[in-house]
Scaffold this active site. Structure first.
Site, PDB file in Angstrom:
ATOM      1  CB  SER A 189       2.137   4.270   7.632  1.00 39.56           C
ATOM      2  OG  SER A 189       2.566   3.118   7.111  1.00 39.56           O
ATOM      3  CE1 TYR A 228      -2.136  -5.449   6.035  1.00 42.03           C
ATOM      4  CE2 TYR A 228      -2.275  -5.709   8.461  1.00 42.03           C
ATOM      5  CZ  TYR A 228      -2.824  -4.838   7.245  1.00 42.03           C
ATOM      6  OH  TYR A 228      -3.055  -3.431   6.722  1.00 42.03           O
ATOM      7  CB  SER A 273      -8.546   0.276   3.554  1.00 38.29           C
ATOM      8  OG  SER A 273      -7.307   1.167   3.842  1.00 38.29           O
ATOM      9  CG  ASN A 274      -6.032   2.585   1.117  1.00 33.24           C
ATOM     10  OD1 ASN A 274      -5.013   3.596   1.980  1.00 33.24           O
ATOM     11  ND2 ASN A 274      -5.566   1.833   1.325  1.00 33.24           N
ATOM     12  CG  PHE A 276      11.288   7.662  15.000  1.00 37.22           C
ATOM     13  CD1 PHE A 276      11.992   7.705  16.041  1.00 37.22           C
ATOM     14  CD2 PHE A 276       9.695   7.248  14.856  1.00 37.22           C
ATOM     15  CE1 PHE A 276      11.056   8.008  16.702  1.00 37.22           C
ATOM     16  CE2 PHE A 276       9.432   7.544  15.743  1.00 37.22           C
ATOM     17  CZ  PHE A 276       9.194   7.816  16.847  1.00 37.22           C
ATOM     18  CG  LEU A 329       4.757   6.685  14.124  1.00 35.29           C
ATOM     19  CD1 LEU A 329       5.423   5.702  14.919  1.00 35.29           C
ATOM     20  CD2 LEU A 329       4.900   7.638  15.414  1.00 35.29           C
TER      21      LEU A 329
END
Ligand code: NAP
Length: 292
Positions: free
Chosen positions: A203, A45, A151-152, A211, A205
C-alpha cells in the site's frame, strides 16, 4: 536470490480491474518492458480467486516470458469463505500440512511450476518455528519454492523464525508509505539493514488514500504532495513512490493498480531523488510534528 525489481506489481485488487486473460498477459508483458518483474500475490486475494484469474493470463505467455517473472505469493490466513464452509472463524494456520497444501493450491491456480518467494502473510502467536522450517525445507527440496520470507512480522518475530530455518528469510513485506511511517521508527528498517534484506512496501499510496484523504493527517500529506507535484512537475504517485524509495533499506514498492499508466508513473520515481528537505516535510506532515 534474484533481487526484487525496484518496483513490484501487486494483484490484490485484480478482481476489480475487469481484465480478460489476454489483458492480463499484455499487462505482464508491458510491466516486464518497464523493468517490473516482481509480481505479488497471496492465496486469499479476491477471496481465493485472484491467483486463478492471473493464471489464465499468465498461461497465454510464452515460457520464455513467464520465466522472466518473479512470482511471490503468501499463505497462512484462513478466511471465512464459501469454498470452506466448515470454517467458523477467520484464523491463521502455519501447520506443515497447511503451508504445503497452500503452495500446491497457489501453483495450480497460477499455472506455475514454482514460486520464487513464499511469504508467511501475518505473524501468528501459535506459529511453531520448527514446523514451519520443516515445511520450508521440504518445499525447497521439491523445487516448488526457491526462497522464503515473511510479511507484517516484527523484528523479533522474524528473528525467532530465522533462528530455526536454515534458509535465509529474504524479506519482510510491510506497510510503508508517506501515510504510514511506523516502519521507520519501530526497528523494522534497522532490522532490514542489519540483516541485509530489502523490504517489500505494501500500500505505497496508503491504499489510494493519498488521492482520497480521510483524516486531517491524510489531508495534510495529500496537500503537501499536491504542492510538491507542482514544484517538481511530477505526478503525485511518482513522488510518493520516490519518497519511499529513498529509504536506505531499498524497499521495492508494490504498485496496486491494474492501469499501465500507473506503472509507468511508478517507474519514473526511479529517476527522481527526493530532495532532503522535502522528504522531511512529508515526514513532518505524516507524523503531525517535526523532528526533535
Ligand atoms: P496502493 O498503491 O497504496 O493503492 C492502490 C489504490 O490506489 C488503487 O485503488 C488505485 O486505483 C489507487 N491509485 C493509484 N494511483 C492513483 C492515482 N494516480 N490516482 C488515484 N488513485 C490511484 O496499493 P495497494 O493496492 O493498497 O497495495 C499494493 C499491493 O500490496 C497489493 O496488490 C498487494 O500485493 C500488497 N499488499 C500486501 C499486504 C500484506 O499484508 N502483505 C496488504 C495489502 C496489500 P486505480 O485502480 O484507479 O489505479
Amino acid at each position: 536470490m534474484k533481487p526484487f525489481s525496484p518496483i513490484s506489481h501487486g494483484y490484490w485488487r485484480l478482481m476489480d480491474w475487469n481484465l480478460s486473460p489476454q489483458d492480463i498477459a499484455s499487462l505482464v508483458e508491458a510491466s516486464l518492458d518497464l523493468g517490473i518483474y516482481t509480481i505479488d500475490h497471496a492465496d486469499i486475494y479476491g477471496d481465493y480467486r485472484c491467483e486463478a484469474a492471473f493464471g489464465q493470463g499468465f498461461g497465454l505467455l510464452a515460457p520464455s516470458v513467464r520465466q522472466k517473472v518473479q512470482l511471490v505469493s503468501k499463505c497462512g490466513i484462513k478466511l471465512l469463505t464459501a469454498s470452506a464452509p466448515e470454517r467458523r472463524i477467520k484464523h491463521y494456520d502455519y501447520s506443515y500440512d497447511h503451508i504445503v497444501q497452500s503452495v500446491d493450491n497457489s501453483l495450480q491456480r497460477l499455472g506455475a511450476e514454482k514460486l520464487d518467494v513464499l511469504l508467511l502473510h501475518r505473524p501468528s502467536p501459535l506459529l511453531q518455528p520448527e514446523e514451519v522450517a520443516r515445511a520450508f525445507s521440504d518445499l525447497q527440496a521439491s523445487g516448488k519454492v526457491l526462497d522464503f520470507g515473511v510479511s507484517n512480522f516484527t523484528p523479533g518475530q522474524f528473528d525467532a523464525l530465522q533462528s530455526t530455518c536454515e534458509q535465509p528469510l529474504v524479506t519482510n513485506q510491510v506497510q510503508i508509505s508517506p501515510l504510514h511511517v511506523d516502519y521507520l521508527f519501530d526497528g523494522g528498517q534497522d532490522h532490514a539493514l542489519m540483516h541485509d534484506y530489502a523490504p517489500m512496501a505494501w500500500s505505497p499510496l496508503g491504499g489510494g488514500r493519498l488521492f482520497a484523504p480521510k483524516s486531517e493527517r491524510d489531508h495534510a500529506v495529500a496537500d503537501l504532495f499536491q504542492r510538491l507535484s507542482d514544484v517538481h512537475n511530477l505526478p503525485i504517485d511518482t513522488l510518493a513512490y520516490a519518497w519511499t524509495r529513498k529509504l536506505p533499506s531499498n524497499p521495492t514498492v508494490i504498485v496496486g493498480s491494474g492501469k499501465l499508466e500507473r506503472l509507468e508513473s511508478a517507474v519514473k520515481a526511479l529517476n527522481f531523488d527526493f530532495p532532503l528537505e522535502d522528504w522531511y516535510a512529508v515526514l513532518q506532515a505524516s507524523r503531525g510534528h517535526g523532528i526533535a
